[in-house]
Scaffold this active site. Structure first.
Site, PDB file in Angstrom:
ATOM      1  N   ILE A  63       7.875  45.516 -32.860  1.00  0.00           N
ATOM      2  CA  ILE A  63       9.327  44.937 -33.371  1.00  0.00           C
ATOM      3  C   ILE A  63       9.339  43.082 -32.867  1.00  0.00           C
ATOM      4  CG2 ILE A  63      11.149  45.100 -32.046  1.00  0.00           C
ATOM      5  CD1 ILE A  63      10.985  47.882 -33.698  1.00  0.00           C
ATOM      6  N   LYS A  64       9.427  42.846 -33.767  1.00  0.00           N
ATOM      7  CA  LYS A  64       9.336  41.048 -33.750  1.00  0.00           C
ATOM      8  C   LYS A  64      10.369  40.844 -32.856  1.00  0.00           C
ATOM      9  CE  LYS A  64       6.978  39.014 -37.254  1.00  0.00           C
ATOM     10  NZ  LYS A  64       7.370  38.420 -38.551  1.00  0.00           N
ATOM     11  N   VAL A  65      10.154  39.746 -31.822  1.00  0.00           N
ATOM     12  CA  VAL A  65      10.948  39.421 -31.060  1.00  0.00           C
ATOM     13  C   VAL A  65      10.952  37.979 -30.900  1.00  0.00           C
ATOM     14  CG1 VAL A  65      11.615  39.322 -28.828  1.00  0.00           C
ATOM     15  CG2 VAL A  65      11.632  41.429 -28.885  1.00  0.00           C
ATOM     16  N   SER A 112       7.071  41.462 -41.435  1.00  0.00           N
ATOM     17  CA  SER A 112       8.011  40.779 -42.056  1.00  0.00           C
ATOM     18  C   SER A 112       9.150  40.504 -41.745  1.00  0.00           C
ATOM     19  CB  SER A 112       9.110  42.241 -42.824  1.00  0.00           C
ATOM     20  OG  SER A 112       9.391  43.391 -41.518  1.00  0.00           O
ATOM     21  N   LEU A 163       8.665  44.165 -37.337  1.00  0.00           N
ATOM     22  CA  LEU A 163      10.029  44.548 -38.052  1.00  0.00           C
ATOM     23  C   LEU A 163      11.195  43.950 -36.513  1.00  0.00           C
ATOM     24  CD1 LEU A 163      12.918  45.557 -40.082  1.00  0.00           C
ATOM     25  CD2 LEU A 163      12.832  47.109 -38.002  1.00  0.00           C
TER      26      LEU A 163
END
Length: 409
Positions: A151-153, A55, A120
């Site tokens: 977790i998107k970084v 997402s 996310l």
């Protein structure tokens, strides 16, 4: 033929399922409330072999603006004066991410933690803030409270050290906005560093998961525009060479990046971690919908298939590949040709580093702009929530905050 046999026959000929024979996992680059509540996500998992989801703010913005499915939830937050638009968005997004993760948990378990993830993203405003990225990623990881979340970084100069630190603490990370082979290699090295540090503290490395999201179609869009600019010049001798490069750079770049993946994760250093149960950080092909209508609509799936890879696609591309995709192990085909393609690009004066630097900068801005629009949409719908409602919303969502932000079972 009974229904079970019919389903198994359909699976056998479904190109999406067949990708698994080549070691590739298909993920969905999309999320919306009805996908989670009407059985569609479960159908995609069962019938199409879907193995994960990604997402981003733009996807959530479209989901909020394009439907009334989130209005009841925003209504439930109307009395929360302590929440700004970002806080409301996070609660909304976390609920969807948790529900998607729960539906994908059987995939996570059956693939022994290799797949079944939902991503996310941290705030795009933090793309150049290492400490801020670390803090927000830790907070989101703790709040979502699902093992099968990433977790998107962003893979910016400031994002990579944040990623290394998060992996060293056992937090799953999807490193996004990668365009350059050299940057990918930095990310892969940071992953190995992080896993080693996590192992040194007694962490269970088998539960650390990461993907490196390498963007595809945006490369061809930009390079093709640069080539077309050159084609306007009256130079017949260069015309054939330039035309031969159209639509070829993104795939060549991806193939050589995958070659680097194979080299990095076959090193003695990595093998020592693999012996402890560590799993490689797979390359995830992102931005794989075809932007140029002259190109085959499944081009960026068909030409990037290989072991230990992921392709995350929007719904239209998923449907197109299900309908007429032709899977084969393509990633390792003609690597010498890929090297020649990149050399020919340099030969016509297009510098790949300039291309990837621009795409990274543009990507950070696009994500931040999308976040602006998302927060504006949340604010607008929240104001609507405070007005008297004349009719009920069509979708029934949890009315109280505790039910919306569920803790891990």
């Amino acid at each position: 033929m009974n229904p079970v046999e019919t389903l198994e026959t359909a699976k056998a000929v479904n190109p999406l399922i067949q990708l698994q024979n080549f070691g590739q996992s298909i993920w969905l680059d999309y999320i919306r409330r009805d996908l989670l509540t009407n059985g569609e996500l479960q159908r995609l998992i069962t019938e199409d072999g879907l193995r994960g989801m990604t997402s981003n703010p733009a996807i959530f913005e479209k989901a909020i603006v394009g439907s009334t499915q989130y209005q009841d939830f925003l209504d439930s937050l109307a009395s929360r004066a302590d929440l700004d638009a970002k806080g409301r968005y996070e609660l909304l997004a976390i609920r969807d991410i948790q529900d998607a993760a729960d539906l994908l948990r059987p995939v996570y378990q059956s693939t022994k933690k290799r797949d079944g993830y939902v991503s996310l993203e941290v705030s795009p405003y933090l793309a150049h803030d290492t400490t801020g990225t670390i803090d927000e990623a830790r907070r989101l990881w703790k709040t979502v409270a699902r093992e099968n979340v990433m977790i998107k970084v962003p893979g910016t100069v400031e994002g990579i050290p944040a990623f290394r630190q998060l992996i060293s603490q056992g937090i799953n990370v999807n490193v996004t906005l990668l365009f350059a082979q050299g940057v990918y290699e930095e990310v892969a090295a940071a992953f190995i560093d992080g896993v080693e540090k996590f192992a040194a503290t007694g962490g269970d490395v088998s539960r650390v998961a990461s993907v490196a999201s390498f963007f595809i179609s945006r490369i061809d869009s930009l390079v093709d525009s640069l080539i077309n600019d050159q084609l306007k010049k009256p130079d017949a001798a260069r015309k054939a060479k330039l035309q031969g490069l159209l639509g070829k750079i993104a795939i060549a770049n991806g193939k050589l990046t995958y070659e680097a993946y194979q080299r990095i994760f076959s090193s003695p250093r990595w093998k020592a971690l693999a012996a402890k149960g560590a799993q490689t950080q797979r390359v995830l092909w992102a931005s794989t919908s075809t932007k140029n209508p002259n190109y085959r609509d499944v081009l960026y799936i068909e030409e990037l298939i290989g072991p230990d890879t992921v392709n995350t696609v929007p719904p239209a591309t998923l449907e197109a590949f299900r309908d007429h995709g032709k899977p084969r192990q393509s990633l390792t085909e003609d690597l010498d040709g890929a090297r020649k393609t990149m050399a020919d690009l340099a030969g016509v004066g297009i510098v790949m580093k300039d291309v990837t630097d621009k795409l990274t900068a543009d990507g950070v801005k696009l994500f931040a702009d999308a976040f602006d629009e998302l927060l504006a949409a949340v604010e607008k719908n929240s104001k609507r929530s405070s007005a008297p409602q004349t009719s009920p919303q069509s979708t029934s969502l949890p009315a109280d905050l505790d039910a919306a932000v569920k803790k891990k079972p």
